[in-house]
Design a protein around this motif. Structure first.
Motif, PDB file in Angstrom:
ATOM      1  N   ALA A  83     -10.769 146.617  -0.663  1.00 50.50           N
ATOM      2  CA  ALA A  83     -10.906 145.921   0.622  1.00 50.50           C
ATOM      3  C   ALA A  83     -11.523 144.534   0.457  1.00 50.50           C
ATOM      4  O   ALA A  83     -12.374 144.118   1.254  1.00 50.50           O
ATOM      5  N   LEU A  84     -11.096 143.806  -0.567  1.00 49.78           N
ATOM      6  CA  LEU A  84     -11.557 142.440  -0.787  1.00 49.78           C
ATOM      7  C   LEU A  84     -10.707 141.461   0.021  1.00 49.78           C
ATOM      8  O   LEU A  84      -9.558 141.738   0.346  1.00 49.78           O
ATOM      9  N   PHE A  85     -11.287 140.306   0.323  1.00 53.98           N
ATOM     10  CA  PHE A  85     -10.576 139.294   1.107  1.00 53.98           C
ATOM     11  C   PHE A  85      -9.786 138.382   0.162  1.00 53.98           C
ATOM     12  O   PHE A  85     -10.389 137.622  -0.612  1.00 53.98           O
ATOM     13  N   PRO A  86      -8.457 138.401   0.222  1.00 54.53           N
ATOM     14  CA  PRO A  86      -7.656 137.633  -0.742  1.00 54.53           C
ATOM     15  C   PRO A  86      -7.772 136.126  -0.579  1.00 54.53           C
ATOM     16  O   PRO A  86      -7.485 135.373  -1.518  1.00 54.53           O
ATOM     17  N   ASN A  87      -8.183 135.670   0.605  1.00 62.03           N
ATOM     18  CA  ASN A  87      -8.304 134.223   0.845  1.00 62.03           C
ATOM     19  C   ASN A  87      -9.631 133.657   0.365  1.00 62.03           C
ATOM     20  O   ASN A  87      -9.833 132.439   0.399  1.00 62.03           O
ATOM     21  N   LEU A  88     -10.542 134.528  -0.105  1.00 65.12           N
ATOM     22  CA  LEU A  88     -11.839 134.080  -0.595  1.00 65.12           C
ATOM     23  C   LEU A  88     -11.934 134.285  -2.102  1.00 65.12           C
ATOM     24  O   LEU A  88     -11.293 135.179  -2.656  1.00 65.12           O
ATOM     25  N   ASN A  89     -12.743 133.465  -2.764  1.00 69.11           N
ATOM     26  CA  ASN A  89     -12.949 133.675  -4.195  1.00 69.11           C
ATOM     27  C   ASN A  89     -13.935 134.832  -4.400  1.00 69.11           C
ATOM     28  O   ASN A  89     -14.462 135.410  -3.447  1.00 69.11           O
ATOM     29  N   ILE A 113     -25.017 139.834  -9.805  1.00 73.22           N
ATOM     30  CA  ILE A 113     -23.878 139.208 -10.490  1.00 73.22           C
ATOM     31  C   ILE A 113     -24.055 139.307 -12.002  1.00 73.22           C
ATOM     32  O   ILE A 113     -23.110 139.652 -12.725  1.00 73.22           O
ATOM     33  N   ASP A 114     -25.250 139.021 -12.478  1.00 72.57           N
ATOM     34  CA  ASP A 114     -25.516 139.096 -13.912  1.00 72.57           C
ATOM     35  C   ASP A 114     -25.422 140.538 -14.417  1.00 72.57           C
ATOM     36  O   ASP A 114     -24.878 140.793 -15.499  1.00 72.57           O
ATOM     37  N   PHE A 115     -25.947 141.479 -13.623  1.00 70.99           N
ATOM     38  CA  PHE A 115     -25.930 142.889 -14.010  1.00 70.99           C
ATOM     39  C   PHE A 115     -24.496 143.386 -14.217  1.00 70.99           C
ATOM     40  O   PHE A 115     -24.217 144.165 -15.127  1.00 70.99           O
ATOM     41  N   LEU A 116     -23.576 142.921 -13.366  1.00 71.58           N
ATOM     42  CA  LEU A 116     -22.179 143.341 -13.446  1.00 71.58           C
ATOM     43  C   LEU A 116     -21.317 142.370 -14.259  1.00 71.58           C
ATOM     44  O   LEU A 116     -20.100 142.509 -14.295  1.00 71.58           O
ATOM     45  N   GLU A 117     -21.965 141.371 -14.869  1.00 76.35           N
ATOM     46  CA  GLU A 117     -21.296 140.415 -15.762  1.00 76.35           C
ATOM     47  C   GLU A 117     -20.101 139.740 -15.084  1.00 76.35           C
ATOM     48  O   GLU A 117     -19.004 139.642 -15.639  1.00 76.35           O
ATOM     49  N   LEU A 118     -20.369 139.212 -13.884  1.00 76.55           N
ATOM     50  CA  LEU A 118     -19.307 138.572 -13.110  1.00 76.55           C
ATOM     51  C   LEU A 118     -19.397 137.048 -13.121  1.00 76.55           C
ATOM     52  O   LEU A 118     -18.556 136.383 -12.505  1.00 76.55           O
ATOM     53  N   GLY A 119     -20.376 136.499 -13.814  1.00 72.55           N
ATOM     54  CA  GLY A 119     -20.579 135.054 -13.823  1.00 72.55           C
ATOM     55  C   GLY A 119     -19.330 134.232 -14.092  1.00 72.55           C
ATOM     56  O   GLY A 119     -19.041 133.268 -13.364  1.00 72.55           O
ATOM     57  N   PRO A 120     -18.536 134.576 -15.131  1.00 72.42           N
ATOM     58  CA  PRO A 120     -17.360 133.754 -15.447  1.00 72.42           C
ATOM     59  C   PRO A 120     -16.228 133.847 -14.419  1.00 72.42           C
ATOM     60  O   PRO A 120     -15.253 133.083 -14.502  1.00 72.42           O
ATOM     61  N   HIS A 121     -16.326 134.755 -13.460  1.00 66.70           N
ATOM     62  CA  HIS A 121     -15.197 135.017 -12.556  1.00 66.70           C
ATOM     63  C   HIS A 121     -15.470 134.616 -11.114  1.00 66.70           C
ATOM     64  O   HIS A 121     -14.616 134.839 -10.249  1.00 66.70           O
ATOM     65  N   LEU A 122     -16.612 133.993 -10.842  1.00 69.84           N
ATOM     66  CA  LEU A 122     -17.026 133.772  -9.460  1.00 69.84           C
ATOM     67  C   LEU A 122     -16.094 132.854  -8.679  1.00 69.84           C
ATOM     68  O   LEU A 122     -15.917 133.024  -7.468  1.00 69.84           O
ATOM     69  N   LYS A 123     -15.488 131.891  -9.339  1.00 73.58           N
ATOM     70  CA  LYS A 123     -14.625 130.939  -8.631  1.00 73.58           C
ATOM     71  C   LYS A 123     -13.164 131.388  -8.574  1.00 73.58           C
ATOM     72  O   LYS A 123     -12.336 130.719  -7.955  1.00 73.58           O
ATOM     73  N   LYS A 124     -12.859 132.523  -9.196  1.00 74.52           N
ATOM     74  CA  LYS A 124     -11.479 133.013  -9.198  1.00 74.52           C
ATOM     75  C   LYS A 124     -11.128 133.633  -7.854  1.00 74.52           C
ATOM     76  O   LYS A 124     -11.949 134.283  -7.205  1.00 74.52           O
ATOM     77  N   ARG A 125      -9.866 133.445  -7.460  1.00 73.87           N
ATOM     78  CA  ARG A 125      -9.365 134.139  -6.289  1.00 73.87           C
ATOM     79  C   ARG A 125      -9.102 135.589  -6.669  1.00 73.87           C
ATOM     80  O   ARG A 125      -8.949 135.917  -7.843  1.00 73.87           O
ATOM     81  N   ILE A 126      -9.032 136.450  -5.676  1.00 71.62           N
ATOM     82  CA  ILE A 126      -8.884 137.877  -5.936  1.00 71.62           C
ATOM     83  C   ILE A 126      -7.599 138.174  -6.709  1.00 71.62           C
ATOM     84  O   ILE A 126      -7.576 139.052  -7.583  1.00 71.62           O
TER      85      ILE A 126
END
Length: 249
Positions: A83-89, A113-126
């Motif tokens: 249920a992520l928003f595709p129009n948001l990064n 974010i760091d705990f789940l190691e998502l730093g490199p992906h924050l600006k990516k679209r879904i």
């Protein structure tokens, strides 16, 4: 921490849940396991507050929350389709639920974010994320709201191989790190056995067995439990016995 007492739910003429009672401790991972139509998703909805029950009580830390609406319970869920928003990064998805929530700092968000190691992906679209990355974003979006209980609906069903094992480890790490009680709906016995502290097996709306993975493997309550766990889904008995060290492997 969470206590269900004599939960009953009926849709039209069909009784979906009958006399469901159990206790779940702080920080435990509990899987709701059973075949399609057994009532496990309905039970998850009742715990969340999304579905009303016909009879019974839900106690949280000793307080009766049976009639407390979903938005007042402080529980949160990750749905099967994320249920992520595709129009948001990815980052905007993670913080979306904080718009009307006070008391959560940017530092706390960054820790998740760091705990789940998502730093490199924050600006990516879904659409640019892999299945495992989407699942981690969905988990992060839920964790930053600091839920009292984490509910997961078939969290691994769309994943396979190394990615599935990685997410299983993440879920276990989240429960341990945050002492976060976690309730998971799954139809996969192997998934439940290797992920959970306890398993609730539901058969036709009733409790077939509630216990640790070791209890269920070594002492199945009845023929249904043994067939569902061992034979129906073609899990090799010897492998499971070796996994949990059953004496009669």
């Amino acid at each position: 921490m969470l206590k269900l007492q004599h939960i009953r739910k009926q849709f039209d003429e069909k009784v979906v849940l009958e006399d469901i009672s159990l206790e779940i401790g702080t920080g435990e991972i509990v899987s709701l396991l059973g075949p399609s139509g057994s009532g496990k998703t309905t039970l998850l909805g009742i715990i969340l507050g999304l579905t009303d029950m016909d009879q019974g009580e839900i106690l949280f830390n000793g307080n009766d929350i049976s009639r407390v609406p979903m938005n007042k319970r402080g529980f949160n869920i990750v749905f099967q389709d994320y249920a992520l928003f595709p129009n948001l990064n990815a980052y905007d998805n993670i913080v979306y639920g904080l718009r009307n929530k006070k008391g959560i700092s940017k530092e706390e968000v960054q820790e998740t974010i760091d705990f789940l190691e998502l730093g490199p992906h924050l600006k990516k679209r879904i659409s640019e994320l892999s299945g495992g990355q989407k699942q981690r974003v969905a988990l992060a979006r839920t964790l930053v709201t600091k839920p009292k209980i984490l509910l997961l609906d078939e969290p691994l069903s769309a994943l396979d191989g190394v990615i599935k094992e990685s997410i299983k480890q993440r879920i276990q790490s989240i429960a341990r790190e945050f002492k976060l009680t976690t309730i998971i709906v799954t139809h996969d016995p192997e998934e439940a056995l290797t992920l959970s502290d306890k398993i609730l097996i539901i058969n036709q709306g009733q409790i077939a067995q509630y216990g640790t993975p070791q209890d269920i493997i070594q002492q199945p309550a009845d023929a249904f439990v043994e067939q569902f766990i061992i034979r129906q889904l073609q899990i090799k008995r010897q492998n499971i016995y070796q996994l949990f060290g059953a004496a009669h492997a």
